[in-house]
Design a protein around this motif. Structure first.
Motif, PDB file in Angstrom:
ATOM      1  N   LYS A   7       0.836  -1.194   0.000  1.00 31.79           N
ATOM      2  CA  LYS A   7       0.000   0.000   0.000  1.00 31.79           C
ATOM      3  C   LYS A   7       0.874   1.249   0.000  1.00 31.79           C
ATOM      4  N   LYS A  42       0.568   8.515   1.874  1.00 33.75           N
ATOM      5  CA  LYS A  42       0.495   9.839   1.264  1.00 33.75           C
ATOM      6  C   LYS A  42       1.864  10.245   0.716  1.00 33.75           C
ATOM      7  N   ARG A  75      -0.935  12.786 -12.324  1.00 29.18           N
ATOM      8  CA  ARG A  75      -2.131  11.945 -12.339  1.00 29.18           C
ATOM      9  C   ARG A  75      -1.769  10.464 -12.210  1.00 29.18           C
ATOM     10  N   LYS A  82      -1.611   9.548  -8.654  1.00 33.32           N
ATOM     11  CA  LYS A  82      -2.958   9.463  -8.088  1.00 33.32           C
ATOM     12  C   LYS A  82      -3.615   8.147  -8.514  1.00 33.32           C
ATOM     13  N   ASN A  83      -3.479   7.806  -9.801  1.00 37.04           N
ATOM     14  CA  ASN A  83      -4.066   6.548 -10.284  1.00 37.04           C
ATOM     15  C   ASN A  83      -3.420   5.349  -9.624  1.00 37.04           C
ATOM     16  N   GLN A 106      -2.142   5.206  -6.647  1.00 41.44           N
ATOM     17  CA  GLN A 106      -2.642   5.080  -5.270  1.00 41.44           C
ATOM     18  C   GLN A 106      -4.013   4.447  -5.222  1.00 41.44           C
ATOM     19  N   ASP A 107      -4.808   4.700  -6.251  1.00 42.22           N
ATOM     20  CA  ASP A 107      -6.162   4.135  -6.296  1.00 42.22           C
ATOM     21  C   ASP A 107      -6.118   2.643  -6.587  1.00 42.22           C
TER      22      ASP A 107
END
Length: 217
Positions: free
Chosen positions: A192, A195, A210, A213-214, A216-217
């Motif tokens: 995982k 931040k 981006r 961000k992707n 992390q999702d």
């Protein structure tokens, strides 16, 4: 081209062979999901194991490092190596200490390699290794300059043989132990990202990409 690796004395899973897999789909999925590998080799009758970043291109493994690297010189000379990849999925807690285990996915492969000399092929290797660390990063960050290209050695290892071994599921206890008043089960693990921690020297008004961000999702 076959989608199965051949079994041999060195690659065959002997203990608990039901956990063994030799198909490329299973083997490559584990390799691609693993962020680093351990490369073993023998130099002057002394065994060594080196952890390092890798990438896969089709049926080959790419490694890179300083030109003075003993490991990369060994591979460039076409000598035999063994590489291991491991993903840990959970702690298996049984009713008896004897049957405690780990749920895991692992690959061991054997092969020989060569140094990548062609500059275009070398840059393609840098691209593959960079995007293995973070997909999309190659298009965003500064590309290697000529000095960096010249200072870095890249080797390509052909995968001659490979096998995967996978353990899943709950503990397997002795029949008489299932009545013991001891908690048993699996503590799952999952890689995982926390931040992102911004570089203190990062310029102003540079947004988080981006692709991070992707990821992390």
């Amino acid at each position: 081209m076959t989608d199965q690796f051949k079994k041999s004395k060195r690659s065959k899973i002997n203990r608990l062979p039901v956990r063994g897999f030799y198909d490329k789909e299973t083997v490559y999925k584990i390799i691609d999901e693993t962020y680093y590998c351990h490369v073993s080799f023998v130099h002057d009758n002394q065994p060594f194991i080196i952890p390092t970043i890798h990438a896969r291109m089709n049926d080959t493994i790419l490694l890179h490092g300083a030109k003075a690297s003993r490991l990369l010189k060994h591979i460039s000379a076409g000598k035999k190596i063994c590489i291991a990849f491991t993903l840990m999925d959970g702690l298996v807690l049984a009713r008896s200490v004897f049957h405690h285990s780990i749920n895991y996915r692992s690959v061991v492969l054997f092969g020989k390699g060569r140094e990548v000399i062609d500059e275009e092929e070398k840059v393609a290797a840098f691209h593959a290794i960079t995007d293995h660390i973070m997909p999309g990063r190659w298009e965003d960050a500064r590309r290697p300059n000529q000095k960096e290209i010249n200072a870095t050695a890249v080797v390509l290892i052909n995968i001659d043989e490979a096998s995967a071994k996978i353990r899943t599921g709950p503990p397997v206890d002795d029949e008489e132990d299932y009545q013991l008043p001891v908690w048993a089960g699996v503590l799952p693990f999952k890689l995982k990202c926390n931040k992102p921690e911004q570089d203190p020297k990062l310029g102003q008004n540079i947004p988080l990409p981006r692709y991070i961000k992707n990821f992390q999702d």
